[in-house]
Design an enzyme around this catalytic site. Structure first.
Site, PDB file in Angstrom:
ATOM      1  N   ALA A 163       0.870  -1.185   0.000  1.00 15.96           N
ATOM      2  CA  ALA A 163       0.000   0.000   0.000  1.00 15.96           C
ATOM      3  C   ALA A 163       0.900   1.227   0.000  1.00 15.96           C
ATOM      4  CB  ALA A 163      -0.912   0.007   1.224  1.00 15.96           C
ATOM      5  N   ASP A 212     -10.474   8.014  11.799  1.00 12.33           N
ATOM      6  CA  ASP A 212     -10.435   7.651  10.383  1.00 12.33           C
ATOM      7  C   ASP A 212     -10.924   6.210  10.223  1.00 12.33           C
ATOM      8  OD1 ASP A 212      -9.985   8.300   7.746  1.00 12.33           O
ATOM      9  OD2 ASP A 212      -7.863   7.791   7.767  1.00 12.33           O
TER      10      ASP A 212
END
Length: 508
Positions: A133, A290
């Protein structure tokens, strides 16, 4: 430095906004007045050729922000948490910003790890994968510890990212000053405070020791939460630019088909996501800000696993109590009490009328409670509430805006798992338990105990502090005929009275 040299950066920004067709969209979102629009177009329109073209497949605003690079992407994501600044429509558009950039080479990441940890990578890890990622600030690799064979996730900052961010943040401060100068009405939105908040978020993400500390504190707070896991921080393999966590094995919480195939109860998962978030916000005052689907997995045993602790929310004890009373008042539909709480907390100026404010709150609450349970949203309620309080003179409170934005995201995750979830049914017991624990007799006794401990700590210093105050007062030059002897005696007597009271409190 926040000087005129930043004009060059602003010209490039303005040129990109014009070239991508985003200038009007952005100015409208900020409700920019004519003078500010004129300055923006002056900085952008003549220099369109300097602007980045971006991806024409994207909407104008996201196209421009993505083209301008990592700092702008991160700023856009932070602005998505501030609908009070950019409006609801723009906030929704900014939430889809993809914080994904091309990865940097594995060899560069390994060199950064070796430099930060002070040892060659092959001495620490038996395996170190290609990037799995890559975001604007850092990228993640899967690795295996050589000593124990444990699988871990290694997060590494991009080379040179600190310098690049600091330059752009510097320009953001300069732009905020211009906005305040040419748009006096923008001061209500406190643009400098918005940039300061962003600066704080970025500084936290650019020092992975701070993110490691956030993960560690969050883990301590939630250690007893049933059905919830966090990957442990491996401090021996973490530093300023490298963070190593235990590997989190599980299914993506956004993959309903996979969850169904594994036999997980999606309704129970959705309710748990909501109740966990509310407990973290109210009970601990420290929550994952988040909590979207990309940052959570479901373990084989059904536990929810959260990770990526770059953005955390904090609410102090007093604000949590106020927030809980407001929520509880809405749940009970006691709008007068909700209004009184706002006045007691000083959120709404005392010059306003409490009854009129209560009626405005009723106009917020009743339509929501009239909805079908599957459409009730606490995030929407908070959003409407902020609109009303703004009309009554309440200043923006960043921590509550972040809470509201996270609530919207968490509700979205819960409803993606089961669209029939009733938000209020899940929230009510959590809020009621917190009210009983924090506002009842036990809470009063705990507050008095804390006050006594503070007095006990500072008790030995009180006589010296009062003596110094009296001496300083006695040595002050005093104009003749301005102060009468009885006032001097009264002041001295008051000081001695305070000393006696404090000593008595300390001794008892």
């Amino acid at each position: 430095m926040r000087g005129p040299h930043n004009i060059i950066r602003l010209i490039r920004t303005g040129a990109t906004l014009v070239r991508t067709g985003a200038m009007n969209v952005v100015l409208d979102a900020f409700d920019a007045p004519a003078p500010l629009r004129m300055v923006a177009y002056t900085l952008g329109w003549p220099f369109q050729w300097l602007g980045y073209k971006g991806d024409p497949e994207m909407p104008p605003a996201t196209r421009a922000i993505t083209a301008l690079g990592p700092a702008y992407i991160k700023f856009g994501q932070v602005l998505s948490t501030r609908p009070d600044v950019v409006g609801d429509d723009m906030a929704r558009q900014l939430r889809v910003l993809q914080d994904k950039l091309p990865p940097f080479p594995r060899e560069v990441a390994m060199a950064e790890v070796a430099k930060e940890l002070g040892r060659p990578v092959d001495e620490i890890f038996s395996e170190f994968s290609e990037p799995i990622a890559a975001a604007s600030i850092a990228q993640v690799h899967r690795a295996r510890l050589k000593e124990t064979g444990q699988d871990v996730a290694v997060k590494v900052l991009r080379p040179g990212i600190e310098r690049a961010f600091h330059k752009d943040v510097d320009a953001f401060y300069f732009a905020a000053r211009i906005a305040e100068l040419f748009a006096p009405g923008a001061k209500r939105l406190r643009p400098m405070d918005v940039i300061t908040h962003f600066d704080g978020v970025v500084r936290g993400e650019l020092d992975l020791r701070l993110e490691s500390a956030a993960a560690s504190e969050f883990a301590d707070n939630t250690a007893e939460d049933a059905g919830f896991q966090l990957p442990p921080v491996l401090w021996d393999y973490s530093a300023r630019r490298v963070m190593t966590l235990g590997w989190a094995d599980g299914l993506p919480i956004g993959d309903n088909d996979a969850l169904d195939s594994a036999g997980h109860d999606r309704r129970a998962l959705g309710e748990r996501v909501l109740s966990l978030f509310l407990n973290h916000a109210l009970r601990d005052g420290y929550f994952h800000a988040d909590m979207h689907q990309g940052n959570m997995k479901v373990a084989a045993n059904g536990d929810i696993i959260a990770y990526d602790f770059g953005i955390m929310g904090h609410i102090d004890l007093y604000t949590r109590r106020v927030y809980a009373e407001i929520l509880y008042g809405f749940i009970k539909r006691d709008y007068k009490r909700v209004a009184e709480v706002h006045f007691e907390a000083g959120y709404v100026p005392a010059s306003q009328d409490v009854d009129e404010f209560a009626r405005a709150l009723r106009a917020v609450g009743e339509p929501i409670f009239g909805m079908d349970a599957t459409h009730i949203s606490m995030g929407r309620l908070l959003n409407y509430l902020f609109e009303v309080t703004e009309r009554f003179g309440m200043e923006t409170r960043t921590e509550l805006i972040l809470l509201q934005r996270t609530m919207v995201v968490v509700e979205g995750v819960a409803r993606s798992l089961d669209p029939r979830i009733n938000i209020w049914d899940v929230a009510k017991p959590v809020v009621e338990d917190y009210i009983k624990a924090s506002i009842g007799p036990r809470a009063i006794a705990a507050d008095l105990g804390k006050t006594a401990r503070v007095l006990a700590r500072f008790g030995p210093r009180l006589p010296t502090l009062v003596e110094r105050a009296l001496i300083a007062q006695a040595q002050e030059p005093e104009p003749q005929n301005k102060r009468r002897p009885w006032k001097r005696a009264a002041s001295a007597g008051a000081a001695l009275g305070i000393l006696a009271t404090l000593l008595f409190t300390h001794l008892t």
